[in-house]
Design a protein around this motif. Structure first.
Motif, PDB file in Angstrom:
ATOM      1  N   HIS A 132       0.808  -1.223   0.000  1.00 28.67           N
ATOM      2  CA  HIS A 132       0.000   0.000   0.000  1.00 28.67           C
ATOM      3  C   HIS A 132       0.838   1.269   0.000  1.00 28.67           C
ATOM      4  CE1 HIS A 132      -3.678  -2.221   0.514  1.00 28.67           C
ATOM      5  NE2 HIS A 132      -3.251  -2.785   1.628  1.00 28.67           N
ATOM      6  N   SER A 133       1.959   1.251   0.711  1.00 27.86           N
ATOM      7  CA  SER A 133       2.737   2.476   0.892  1.00 27.86           C
ATOM      8  C   SER A 133       4.085   2.469   0.192  1.00 27.86           C
ATOM      9  CB  SER A 133       2.968   2.722   2.392  1.00 27.86           C
ATOM     10  OG  SER A 133       1.743   2.902   3.074  1.00 27.86           O
ATOM     11  N   GLY A 134       4.491   1.325  -0.349  1.00 32.34           N
ATOM     12  CA  GLY A 134       5.792   1.235  -0.991  1.00 32.34           C
ATOM     13  C   GLY A 134       6.917   1.510  -0.025  1.00 32.34           C
ATOM     14  N   ALA A 135       6.695   1.168   1.231  1.00 37.54           N
ATOM     15  CA  ALA A 135       7.671   1.480   2.274  1.00 37.54           C
ATOM     16  C   ALA A 135       8.524   0.267   2.615  1.00 37.54           C
ATOM     17  CB  ALA A 135       6.959   1.982   3.526  1.00 37.54           C
ATOM     18  N   HIS A 136       9.777   0.533   2.916  1.00 32.85           N
ATOM     19  CA  HIS A 136      10.674  -0.490   3.436  1.00 32.85           C
ATOM     20  C   HIS A 136      10.398  -0.652   4.932  1.00 32.85           C
ATOM     21  CE1 HIS A 136      14.197  -2.851   4.246  1.00 32.85           C
ATOM     22  NE2 HIS A 136      14.752  -1.925   5.001  1.00 32.85           N
ATOM     23  N   THR A 137      10.346  -1.888   5.399  1.00 38.36           N
ATOM     24  CA  THR A 137      10.152  -2.157   6.823  1.00 38.36           C
ATOM     25  C   THR A 137      11.478  -2.553   7.458  1.00 38.36           C
ATOM     26  OG1 THR A 137       7.869  -2.891   6.453  1.00 38.36           O
ATOM     27  CG2 THR A 137       8.911  -3.543   8.513  1.00 38.36           C
ATOM     28  N   ILE A 138      11.772  -1.949   8.598  1.00 39.47           N
ATOM     29  CA  ILE A 138      12.974  -2.300   9.362  1.00 39.47           C
ATOM     30  C   ILE A 138      12.523  -3.041  10.615  1.00 39.47           C
ATOM     31  CG2 ILE A 138      15.023  -1.440  10.548  1.00 39.47           C
ATOM     32  CD1 ILE A 138      14.858   1.064   8.819  1.00 39.47           C
ATOM     33  N   PRO A 139      12.512  -4.383  10.599  1.00 40.45           N
ATOM     34  CA  PRO A 139      12.102  -5.161  11.775  1.00 40.45           C
ATOM     35  C   PRO A 139      13.277  -5.328  12.744  1.00 40.45           C
ATOM     36  CG  PRO A 139      12.438  -6.618   9.905  1.00 40.45           C
ATOM     37  CD  PRO A 139      12.788  -5.240   9.432  1.00 40.45           C
ATOM     38  N   VAL A 140      13.039  -5.028  13.998  1.00 37.22           N
ATOM     39  CA  VAL A 140      14.103  -5.050  15.001  1.00 37.22           C
ATOM     40  C   VAL A 140      13.780  -6.083  16.077  1.00 37.22           C
ATOM     41  CG1 VAL A 140      15.370  -3.686  16.710  1.00 37.22           C
ATOM     42  CG2 VAL A 140      14.582  -2.612  14.582  1.00 37.22           C
ATOM     43  N   ILE A 141      14.771  -6.885  16.438  1.00 34.56           N
ATOM     44  CA  ILE A 141      14.631  -7.851  17.531  1.00 34.56           C
ATOM     45  C   ILE A 141      14.983  -7.143  18.839  1.00 34.56           C
ATOM     46  CG2 ILE A 141      15.457 -10.004  18.539  1.00 34.56           C
ATOM     47  CD1 ILE A 141      16.099 -10.964  15.723  1.00 34.56           C
ATOM     48  N   PRO A 142      14.047  -7.092  19.804  1.00 43.80           N
ATOM     49  CA  PRO A 142      14.352  -6.418  21.074  1.00 43.80           C
ATOM     50  C   PRO A 142      15.465  -7.142  21.826  1.00 43.80           C
ATOM     51  CG  PRO A 142      12.262  -7.581  21.215  1.00 43.80           C
ATOM     52  CD  PRO A 142      12.684  -7.637  19.784  1.00 43.80           C
ATOM     53  N   SER A 143      16.435  -6.395  22.296  1.00 39.93           N
ATOM     54  CA  SER A 143      17.587  -6.998  22.964  1.00 39.93           C
ATOM     55  C   SER A 143      17.208  -7.679  24.269  1.00 39.93           C
ATOM     56  CB  SER A 143      18.650  -5.937  23.230  1.00 39.93           C
ATOM     57  OG  SER A 143      18.114  -4.859  23.990  1.00 39.93           O
ATOM     58  N   ASN A 144      16.085  -7.241  24.891  1.00 40.38           N
ATOM     59  CA  ASN A 144      15.650  -7.845  26.150  1.00 40.38           C
ATOM     60  C   ASN A 144      14.610  -8.940  25.944  1.00 40.38           C
ATOM     61  OD1 ASN A 144      13.231  -6.494  25.622  1.00 40.38           O
ATOM     62  ND2 ASN A 144      13.764  -4.757  26.932  1.00 40.38           N
ATOM     63  N   ALA A 145      14.311  -9.263  24.667  1.00 38.68           N
ATOM     64  CA  ALA A 145      13.338 -10.304  24.305  1.00 38.68           C
ATOM     65  C   ALA A 145      11.925 -10.002  24.788  1.00 38.68           C
ATOM     66  CB  ALA A 145      13.774 -11.672  24.824  1.00 38.68           C
ATOM     67  N   HIS A 146      11.656  -8.761  25.183  1.00 36.60           N
ATOM     68  CA  HIS A 146      10.325  -8.385  25.650  1.00 36.60           C
ATOM     69  C   HIS A 146       9.757  -7.203  24.875  1.00 36.60           C
ATOM     70  CE1 HIS A 146       7.295  -6.496  28.342  1.00 36.60           C
ATOM     71  NE2 HIS A 146       7.038  -7.744  28.699  1.00 36.60           N
ATOM     72  N   HIS A 147      10.505  -6.088  24.867  1.00 37.03           N
ATOM     73  CA  HIS A 147      10.033  -4.883  24.185  1.00 37.03           C
ATOM     74  C   HIS A 147      11.225  -4.093  23.651  1.00 37.03           C
ATOM     75  CE1 HIS A 147      10.940  -3.541  28.316  1.00 37.03           C
ATOM     76  NE2 HIS A 147      11.316  -2.411  27.737  1.00 37.03           N
ATOM     77  N   LEU A 148      10.958  -3.308  22.628  1.00 35.04           N
ATOM     78  CA  LEU A 148      12.012  -2.469  22.072  1.00 35.04           C
ATOM     79  C   LEU A 148      12.402  -1.377  23.066  1.00 35.04           C
ATOM     80  CD1 LEU A 148      10.776  -1.883  18.402  1.00 35.04           C
ATOM     81  CD2 LEU A 148      12.607  -3.410  19.159  1.00 35.04           C
ATOM     82  N   THR A 149      13.672  -1.050  23.069  1.00 41.40           N
ATOM     83  CA  THR A 149      14.160   0.067  23.868  1.00 41.40           C
ATOM     84  C   THR A 149      14.628   1.169  22.924  1.00 41.40           C
ATOM     85  OG1 THR A 149      16.442  -0.730  23.921  1.00 41.40           O
ATOM     86  CG2 THR A 149      14.941  -1.515  25.672  1.00 41.40           C
ATOM     87  N   LEU A 150      14.850   2.348  23.485  1.00 42.26           N
ATOM     88  CA  LEU A 150      15.370   3.443  22.677  1.00 42.26           C
ATOM     89  C   LEU A 150      16.689   3.046  22.028  1.00 42.26           C
ATOM     90  CD1 LEU A 150      15.482   6.324  21.637  1.00 42.26           C
ATOM     91  CD2 LEU A 150      16.392   7.030  23.869  1.00 42.26           C
ATOM     92  N   GLU A 151      17.529   2.342  22.783  1.00 47.55           N
ATOM     93  CA  GLU A 151      18.821   1.933  22.244  1.00 47.55           C
ATOM     94  C   GLU A 151      18.658   0.971  21.069  1.00 47.55           C
ATOM     95  OE1 GLU A 151      19.220   3.899  25.873  1.00 47.55           O
ATOM     96  OE2 GLU A 151      18.044   2.064  25.503  1.00 47.55           O
TER      97      GLU A 151
END
Length: 400
Positions: A132-151
């Motif tokens: 729909h948007s022609g956008a690239h997705t950047i999927p990130v694995i959270p380092s704490n295996a729970h939620h993404l952090t700012l870092e």
């Protein structure tokens, strides 16, 4: 043809067209379905409208939502006020709500959307962000295996002018994600960074109701850090259909146009808005009890020696029965053969508004019986390896 011939021909056409969708046992069938739903751990999308919800919904206004539908307009105004946003728009589904939000934010490529690799927009929306948007997705694995952090985000976000990369224009967060609550203080940190970089924030808040119910934090406070939010009425709250997108007036104006373009412009949906209003009023307060029942399920399984791979922070429990020598298939098969069968998937167990406590007890008993049978047959518990994916291997197979 005579007038009589024409009337006869019309009658024949009408006879071909007519169709009765109701069976002779429809009322009993519906009641049976309600009983089955009470014993399903597949998803919270399987909930069905209660008689009381139907009775309330049929009193809603009659109008065309592409033009003006009073009950829907009232619902949208309430949702905007509840979330502290300028405007809101009723959507047929959460997927459409997420995708239209992203499409409304993204104006001119190249651009990218950063999200948790487990996010619904990344795994369960059929590649909609690209389509729909022609956008690239950047999927990130959270380092704490729970939620993404700012870092985590700073390590992958694209903010420079390198011609080889697609600049990140939206950071997407899901709360809850797999039933887990995203810490609000971390969301604020991420939001402050995003604003400093002129990056938009979108929240897939399909199950944000669970966060508000569990923490007691008002919806407005939970969603303040975001430029757009999608909230679901059929996940968790038990309405039959619908989500709502909230944001600025400019964003919602653009989103309404895209909704029409996507084929989501709807007509007589007062009954759907009525169902959503009923769910907000009468079903939201029940979520605390849902969470308590999920924790009972978690504790019961843990007491048997089953590994809990995802704790019941809200309505979901993720587990692995391998430590007691049992497989998901054996549990599902045994559960399906009970006098009142259980409906089970694999590693994810979802407790919802219509889950009965008896179903939870029966599921725990099924696992207990199988574990005792395995032990009697000579099974010796083996400690699981901490190598490889370890305790987080289940996150690769979780479903939406």
């Amino acid at each position: 043809m005579t007038g009589a011939d024409i009337n006869d021909a019309r009658a024949q056409v009408a006879n071909l067209v007519k169709f009765d969708i109701l069976t002779e046992t429809q009322v009993d069938d519906n009641e049976k379905q309600r009983q089955q739903i009470a014993r399903s751990f597949i998803s919270d999308t399987v909930t069905v409208p209660t008689r009381e919800m139907y009775e309330y919904a049929v009193l809603a206004s009659l109008g065309d939502d592409v033009y003006q539908e009073p009950s829907t307009i009232a619902l949208e105004a309430h949702m905007a006020k509840l979330t502290g946003k300028e405007a809101a728009l009723f959507m047929p589904s959460g997927t459409m709500s997420n995708q239209i939000a992203l499409r409304s934010h993204l104006k001119q490529p190249p651009y990218s959307v950063l999200c948790d690799y487990r996010a619904h927009i990344n795994k369960y929306e059929a590649g909609g962000t690209a389509f729909h948007s022609g956008a690239h997705t950047i999927p990130v694995i959270p380092s704490n295996a729970h939620h993404l952090t700012l870092e985590d985000i700073q390590n992958f976000v694209v903010t420079g002018s390198d011609l080889h990369s697609a600049p990140t224009e939206v950071i997407e967060i899901e709360n809850t994600l797999n039933g887990s609550i995203f810490p609000q203080d971390e969301i604020i940190r991420i939001s402050e960074y995003a604003r400093s970089q002129d990056i938009k924030m979108h929240l897939d808040g399909a199950r944000i109701w669970h966060v508000a119910a569990e923490t007691g934090i008002p919806l407005k406070e939970l969603v303040d850090p975001f430029d757009s939010v999608s909230l679901c009425f059929s996940k968790g709250l038990g309405a039959p259909v619908g989500s709502c997108l909230v944001g600025s007036k400019a964003l919602i104006t653009r989103a309404r146009w895209f909704r029409k373009l996507f084929g989501g412009g709807m007509r007589q949906i007062g009954i759907l808005s009525g169902s959503a209003a009923y769910a907000l009023t009468y079903n939201f307060p029940k979520l605390v009890a849902v969470h308590a029942l999920a924790r009972k399920l978690e504790q019961g399984l843990a007491a048997l020696g089953v590994e809990i791979t995802g704790a019941a922070e809200t309505c979901m429990v993720f587990y692995d029965p391998e430590p007691v020598g049992v497989t998901y298939g054996e549990i599902a098969e045994r559960g399906s053969k009970l006098p009142n069968p259980l409906q089970l998937g694999a590693s994810r167990l979802v407790v919802h508004l219509q889950t009965s406590e008896a179903a939870v007890d029966d599921l725990i008993n099924v696992v207990r019986e199988l574990a005792e049978e395995k032990k009697a047959a000579g099974f010796v518990r083996q400690e699981k390896s901490e190598q490889g994916l370890g305790k987080y291997k289940d996150i690769y197979v979780r479903k939406p």
